[in-house]
Design an enzyme around this catalytic site. Structure first.
Site, PDB file in Angstrom:
ATOM      1  N   GLN A  97       0.851  -1.190   0.000  1.00  0.00           N
ATOM      2  CA  GLN A  97       0.000   0.000   0.000  1.00  0.00           C
ATOM      3  C   GLN A  97       0.890   1.244   0.000  1.00  0.00           C
ATOM      4  O   GLN A  97       1.663   1.465   0.936  1.00  0.00           O
ATOM      5  CB  GLN A  97      -0.933   0.052   1.210  1.00  0.00           C
ATOM      6  N   TYR A 177      -6.047  10.434   3.829  1.00  0.00           N
ATOM      7  CA  TYR A 177      -4.678  10.781   3.432  1.00  0.00           C
ATOM      8  C   TYR A 177      -4.696  11.476   2.066  1.00  0.00           C
ATOM      9  O   TYR A 177      -5.770  11.746   1.519  1.00  0.00           O
ATOM     10  CB  TYR A 177      -3.801   9.532   3.496  1.00  0.00           C
ATOM     11  N   GLY A 314      -9.013  -6.977   8.620  1.00  0.00           N
ATOM     12  CA  GLY A 314      -8.008  -6.286   9.409  1.00  0.00           C
ATOM     13  C   GLY A 314      -7.727  -6.975  10.726  1.00  0.00           C
ATOM     14  O   GLY A 314      -6.802  -7.779  10.862  1.00  0.00           O
TER      15      GLY A 314
HETATM   16  C1  LIG Z   1      -4.250  -1.127  13.662  1.00  0.00           C
HETATM   17  C2  LIG Z   1      -4.879  -0.735  12.364  1.00  0.00           C
HETATM   18  C3  LIG Z   1      -4.093  -0.147  11.386  1.00  0.00           C
HETATM   19  C4  LIG Z   1      -4.647   0.193  10.138  1.00  0.00           C
HETATM   20  N1  LIG Z   1      -3.837   0.710   9.163  1.00  0.00           N
HETATM   21  C5  LIG Z   1      -4.340   0.955   7.918  1.00  0.00           C
HETATM   22  C6  LIG Z   1      -3.486   1.365   6.849  1.00  0.00           C
HETATM   23  O1  LIG Z   1      -2.263   1.486   6.984  1.00  0.00           O
HETATM   24  N2  LIG Z   1      -4.076   1.586   5.636  1.00  0.00           N
HETATM   25  C7  LIG Z   1      -5.424   1.443   5.435  1.00  0.00           C
HETATM   26  O2  LIG Z   1      -5.907   1.654   4.316  1.00  0.00           O
HETATM   27  N3  LIG Z   1      -6.246   1.026   6.430  1.00  0.00           N
HETATM   28  C8  LIG Z   1      -5.732   0.765   7.652  1.00  0.00           C
HETATM   29  N4  LIG Z   1      -6.555   0.267   8.638  1.00  0.00           N
HETATM   30  C9  LIG Z   1      -7.937  -0.100   8.302  1.00  0.00           C
HETATM   31  C10 LIG Z   1      -8.031  -1.590   7.996  1.00  0.00           C
HETATM   32  O3  LIG Z   1      -7.395  -1.885   6.762  1.00  0.00           O
HETATM   33  C11 LIG Z   1      -9.495  -2.082   7.932  1.00  0.00           C
HETATM   34  O4  LIG Z   1     -10.175  -1.344   6.952  1.00  0.00           O
HETATM   35  C12 LIG Z   1     -10.208  -1.937   9.276  1.00  0.00           C
HETATM   36  O5  LIG Z   1      -9.429  -2.528  10.307  1.00  0.00           O
HETATM   37  C13 LIG Z   1     -11.604  -2.591   9.295  1.00  0.00           C
HETATM   38  O6  LIG Z   1     -11.507  -3.972   8.994  1.00  0.00           O
HETATM   39  P1  LIG Z   1     -11.715  -5.102  10.156  1.00  0.00           P
HETATM   40  O7  LIG Z   1     -13.068  -4.890  10.716  1.00  0.00           O
HETATM   41  O8  LIG Z   1     -11.572  -6.412   9.448  1.00  0.00           O
HETATM   42  O9  LIG Z   1     -10.642  -4.865  11.185  1.00  0.00           O
HETATM   43  C14 LIG Z   1      -6.016  -0.044   9.891  1.00  0.00           C
HETATM   44  C15 LIG Z   1      -6.803  -0.612  10.905  1.00  0.00           C
HETATM   45  C16 LIG Z   1      -6.256  -0.969  12.111  1.00  0.00           C
HETATM   46  C17 LIG Z   1      -7.121  -1.645  13.163  1.00  0.00           C
END
Ligand SMILES: Cc1cc2nc3c(=O)[nH]c(=O)nc-3n(C[C@H](O)[C@H](O)[C@H](O)COP(=O)(O)O)c2cc1C
Length: 361
Positions: A97, A177, A314
């Site tokens: 990414q 961003y 995530g």
């Molecule tokens: C600790 C953490 C770091 C994340 N870092 C990013 C990132 O670097 N880039 C991004 O697009 N989304 C980031 N996200 C969002 C996740 O990619 C994802 O969309 C979000 O956790 C929801 O999915 P989930 O319910 O499966 O956790 C982050 C989420 C978490 C919890």
């Protein structure tokens, strides 16, 4: 389709349709170089169909957080090569990414004289520097003649990622961003060709992705979008404008024949995401956002109902290195430890056990 079936998204082979969502973990040190811990973390998760790395900065000015990795220096490229090798040796597929943080940064974090954004409007709230909490700074509004260099930064980063052996890249157009800042009329008040109409606000997302695809191939390029996420002051509250803006993005992406479009939205079966999917004409990775962690039943249904071609996961992927096997056989899961999401060290990062390592009960 079945979540556990393989897929080919452009040049990317996914052995199942569970995608490790991009996850910032801030363990790459001051110089932003992937180290042994990152190698091990990603290697452990190679059983997922596709790994999207944590947001990685293409240029120093685009670094949002201390500990975030980059893909600019030789040292960073060499570090990522070790990650890619380890994931490939374990049978996985990995894309990077590319995240330019835009106004979500601080000169003390980026260690650059300025940070940049579409307009001279600060993100709300505060950010953490090495010396404590500070207000988000007002960014330098990018001049029209500075835009080609921004795009070129993504191109160099994509080239570096592929040189490091990654299978492709995902342009970060989500979560407040830089690219997303251009999409919203609240963070982007420009009056030139990058502001105003939906088509103009969509321009940077399209130009960056087009330039990246021209360099490494559309079949190795994806983009992440998060319409209506309303995060970090990037507000998208007029649903007609949102539909027009993201339709313009998706229409602009269509000629690129992208490997995938990755959309974070609470309603992946709704009109907006369906429109993006069909206009872009690329496989859809759906992620339902932060409200509740993606679960097995929802992920299976999204693919079975053809709402999405794959599902981004995530928090469950943070806590379960062998998530694909656990979900396939409906086995017990580790619980994530959110207080360790960001920080130093192996704890909460590489110490989540795979099921085979758990003591027999
Ligand atoms: C600790 C953490 C770091 C994340 N870092 C990013 C990132 O670097 N880039 C991004 O697009 N989304 C980031 N996200 C969002 C996740 O990619 C994802 O969309 C979000 O956790 C929801 O999915 P989930 O319910 O499966 O956790 C982050 C989420 C978490 C919890």
């Amino acid at each position: 389709m079945n979540l556990f079936d393989s897929a080919d998204f452009g040049a990317l082979h996914l052995k199942n349709r569970i995608v490790m969502a991009p996850l910032t973990r801030l363990r790459a040190g001051e110089r932003g170089v992937p180290n042994d811990l990152l190698v091990e973390h990603y290697r452990q998760r190679a059983g997922l169909g596709l790994i999207v790395t944590e947001g990685t900065w293409p240029v120093q000015e685009g670094r949002s957080y201390p500990g975030q990795p980059g893909i600019e220096t030789d040292e960073q490229i060499a570090g990522w090569a070790r990650v890619a090798d380890a994931v490939h040796a374990a049978g996985g597929t990995i894309v990077m990414q590319l995240m330019h943080g835009g106004r979500v940064s601080h000169p003390e974090i980026a260690q650059t004289p300025r940070i940049v954004g579409p307009s001279a409007i600060a993100a709300p709230g505060q950010t953490h520097t090495a010396t404590g909490k500070v207000d988000m700074p007002v960014p330098h509004a990018l001049e029209l003649d500075e835009m080609p260099e921004v795009i070129e930064g993504f191109v160099r980063a994509a080239r570096n990622a592929v040189a490091a052996g990654l299978d492709g890249v995902e342009v970060h157009g989500a979560n407040g961003y830089l690219v997303h800042e251009f999409l919203s009329p609240v963070s982007n008040t420009r009056t030139d060709i990058y502001g105003g109409s939906p088509e103009n606000r969509a321009r940077l997302a399209i130009e960056v992705t087009t330039a990246v695809a021209a360099t490494i191939g559309g079949d190795r390029t994806g983009i992440r979008l998060s319409p209506q996420h309303n995060i970090q002051g990037v507000l998208e509250e007029d649903s007609d404008d949102v539909l027009a803006t993201y339709s313009a993005v998706a229409t602009g992406l269509a000629p690129l024949h992208l490997a995938f479009v990755d959309v974070l939205h609470p309603e992946p079966s709704g009109h907006l995401v369906r429109t993006i999917r069909s206009l872009a004409g690329a496989p859809l990775i759906a992620n339902t956002g932060f409200q509740s962690p993606t679960g097995r039943a929802d992920a299976i249904a999204l693919v079975a109902d053809d709402v999405a071609d794959a599902v981004g996961v995530g928090r469950a992927a943070i806590a379960n290195p062998d998530l694909a096997a656990r979900w396939e056989h409906d086995l017990e899961l580790n619980e994530p430890r959110p207080h360790l999401f960001y920080g130093d060290g192996a704890e909460g990062y590489t110490d989540y056990p795979a099921l085979a390592e758990l003591p027999a009960v």
